[in-house]
Design a protein around this motif. Structure first.
Motif, PDB file in Angstrom:
ATOM      1  N   ASP A   1       0.708  -1.103   0.326  1.00  0.00           N
ATOM      2  CA  ASP A   1       0.011  -0.186   0.018  1.00  0.00           C
ATOM      3  C   ASP A   1       1.075   1.288   0.360  1.00  0.00           C
ATOM      4  O   ASP A   1       1.795   0.843   1.148  1.00  0.00           O
ATOM      5  N   MET A   2       0.992   2.042  -0.717  1.00  0.00           N
ATOM      6  CA  MET A   2       1.345   3.433  -0.759  1.00  0.00           C
ATOM      7  C   MET A   2       0.557   4.568  -0.716  1.00  0.00           C
ATOM      8  O   MET A   2      -1.172   4.695  -1.231  1.00  0.00           O
ATOM      9  N   LYS A   3       1.083   6.089   0.035  1.00  0.00           N
ATOM     10  CA  LYS A   3       0.240   6.990  -0.339  1.00  0.00           C
ATOM     11  C   LYS A   3       1.296   7.679  -0.902  1.00  0.00           C
ATOM     12  O   LYS A   3       2.457   8.252  -0.455  1.00  0.00           O
ATOM     13  N   ARG A   4       0.432   9.391  -0.684  1.00  0.00           N
ATOM     14  CA  ARG A   4       1.305  10.518  -1.239  1.00  0.00           C
ATOM     15  C   ARG A   4       0.786  11.635  -0.541  1.00  0.00           C
ATOM     16  O   ARG A   4      -0.703  11.573  -1.490  1.00  0.00           O
TER      17      ARG A   4
ATOM     18  N   ILE B   1      -6.650   5.377  -5.913  1.00  0.00           N
ATOM     19  CA  ILE B   1      -6.395   4.688  -7.083  1.00  0.00           C
ATOM     20  C   ILE B   1      -6.790   3.572  -7.155  1.00  0.00           C
ATOM     21  O   ILE B   1      -5.771   2.608  -6.896  1.00  0.00           O
ATOM     22  N   GLY B   2      -7.988   2.921  -6.998  1.00  0.00           N
ATOM     23  CA  GLY B   2      -8.482   1.738  -7.566  1.00  0.00           C
ATOM     24  C   GLY B   2      -8.053   1.368  -8.619  1.00  0.00           C
ATOM     25  O   GLY B   2      -7.031   0.058  -8.316  1.00  0.00           O
ATOM     26  N   GLN B   3      -7.712   1.377 -10.313  1.00  0.00           N
ATOM     27  CA  GLN B   3      -7.117   0.806 -11.173  1.00  0.00           C
ATOM     28  C   GLN B   3      -5.677   1.916 -11.770  1.00  0.00           C
ATOM     29  O   GLN B   3      -6.538   3.142 -12.096  1.00  0.00           O
TER      30      GLN B   3
ATOM     31  N   LEU C   1      -2.817   3.863  -3.284  1.00  0.00           N
ATOM     32  CA  LEU C   1      -3.459   2.770  -3.884  1.00  0.00           C
ATOM     33  C   LEU C   1      -2.017   1.939  -3.782  1.00  0.00           C
ATOM     34  O   LEU C   1      -1.149   1.601  -2.251  1.00  0.00           O
ATOM     35  N   GLY C   2      -3.106   1.044  -3.944  1.00  0.00           N
ATOM     36  CA  GLY C   2      -1.938  -0.464  -4.035  1.00  0.00           C
ATOM     37  C   GLY C   2      -1.255  -1.761  -4.926  1.00  0.00           C
ATOM     38  O   GLY C   2      -2.237  -0.525  -6.577  1.00  0.00           O
TER      39      GLY C   2
END
Length: 322
Positions: free
Chosen positions: A154-157, A254-256, A290-291
């Motif tokens: 899992d990433m964040k910004r 951001i799902g896709q 997002l993942g």
């Protein structure tokens, strides 16, 4: 199936949504997975047209409280392997009493039944996942013979940082998502994700339930790259109101992110993501998340890092042959 004394087991229905949400909130407070749900989110899950709650969910109750649950996800389509997904948790106050040890065989047995009913012609596997910091879940998977299969981040910004600008070339156009392109986008998504681990094509019902028809979907935060009328790339955004309520931060998930194979290597995902991040910042979102598959074949992890995302948690996917 025998359960610990004093535990009642029954399928989950819509009337259990509040109790289920309370269980998941207690789990999140301890496990810190970054996932929050309100009762309506859970009703939406029970309304999945491919889920039979009467056979594929179970809630465990004690003293009028849901103290554990299990749920399965079966695929309608098989590419290489019939992966029957499982999920579940035990309330932190009820852990280390053998409840997870009793719940796991129920999930495994039901996964075997689903595999035999839907795709007996293909090899099958029961799957599950955990956040890397959940040592108790790791021990439970190991106890039942599961093996690690894949790793995800899992990433964040933060969105108060500048977004790198990028432009399209070659006559391509970047446009907001419109419902008129929905079916073409579904078919494009299925094509794009054929080479992604664990992905299976999405039928119209699943697409409407979990993608562009989901309550969390934000069409205004979703963009598509067009080559004439052909979809070349896309980014779809979502907002989970339960997360905002708990964390106080309005995040765009951001799902896709997808680029058609013949258009890869031209920076289309970067341009589209940059646009979505800029629009999210303008709209008042505070973070983007997002993942990503750690071994994504398109190099997505490096792209996200270059756009300012950093890893917030690591997840482990497990499998056990059926």
């Amino acid at each position: 199936m025998s359960w610990p004394e004093g535990i009642e087991a029954r399928p989950i229905d819509k009337g259990d949504a509040d109790a289920w949400a309370e269980l998941l909130a207690a789990k999140e407070e301890v496990d810190q997975e970054g996932e929050n749900y309100n009762a309506q989110d859970l009703v939406d899950e029970l309304e999945d047209p491919h889920l039979d709650p009467a056979t594929d969910t179970i809630g465990l109750w004690a003293d009028g409280r849901m103290i554990a649950y299990g749920k399965l996800h079966a695929s309608d389509t098989v590419i290489d392997l019939d992966r029957v997904g499982t999920e579940g948790t035990v309330h932190p106050e009820w852990r280390r009493r053998g409840i997870g040890t009793a719940l796991m065989p129920w999930l495994m047995n039901r996964a075997g039944e689903l595999h035999a009913a839907k795709h007996p012609e293909a090899p099958g596997e029961v799957t599950g996942n955990r956040i890397s910091t959940n040592v108790g879940a790791e021990r439970l998977f190991q106890k039942f013979g599961f093996e690690e299969r894949r790793y995800f981040f899992d990433m964040k910004r933060p969105l108060d940082q500048p977004v790198p600008t990028a432009a399209l070339e070659g006559g391509l156009r970047l446009v907001p998502f419109d419902t008129s392109m929905d079916e073409a986008l579904r078919l494009t998504h299925n094509e794009v994700f054929l080479d992604h681990w664990g992905s299976t094509p999405k039928d119209a019902d699943s697409w409407k339930t979990w993608f562009t028809g989901a309550r969390a979907f934000r069409g205004g935060m979703s963009y598509v790259v067009l080559d004439g009328t052909t979809i070349a790339a896309y980014v779809l955004g979502y907002e989970w109101e339960a997360d905002t309520e708990v964390t106080g931060s309005r995040d765009l998930y951001i799902g896709q992110v997808g680029t058609v194979k013949s258009y890869r290597g031209r920076g289309l995902a970067r341009v589209t993501l940059a646009k979505v991040l800029a629009k999210a910042a303008e709209a008042g979102y505070q973070r983007a998340g997002l993942g990503v598959d750690a071994d994504n074949p398109t190099g997505a992890l490096g792209l996200y890092e270059r756009l300012g995302f950093s890893v917030s948690s690591k997840w482990v996917s497990y499998g056990l042959p059926l």
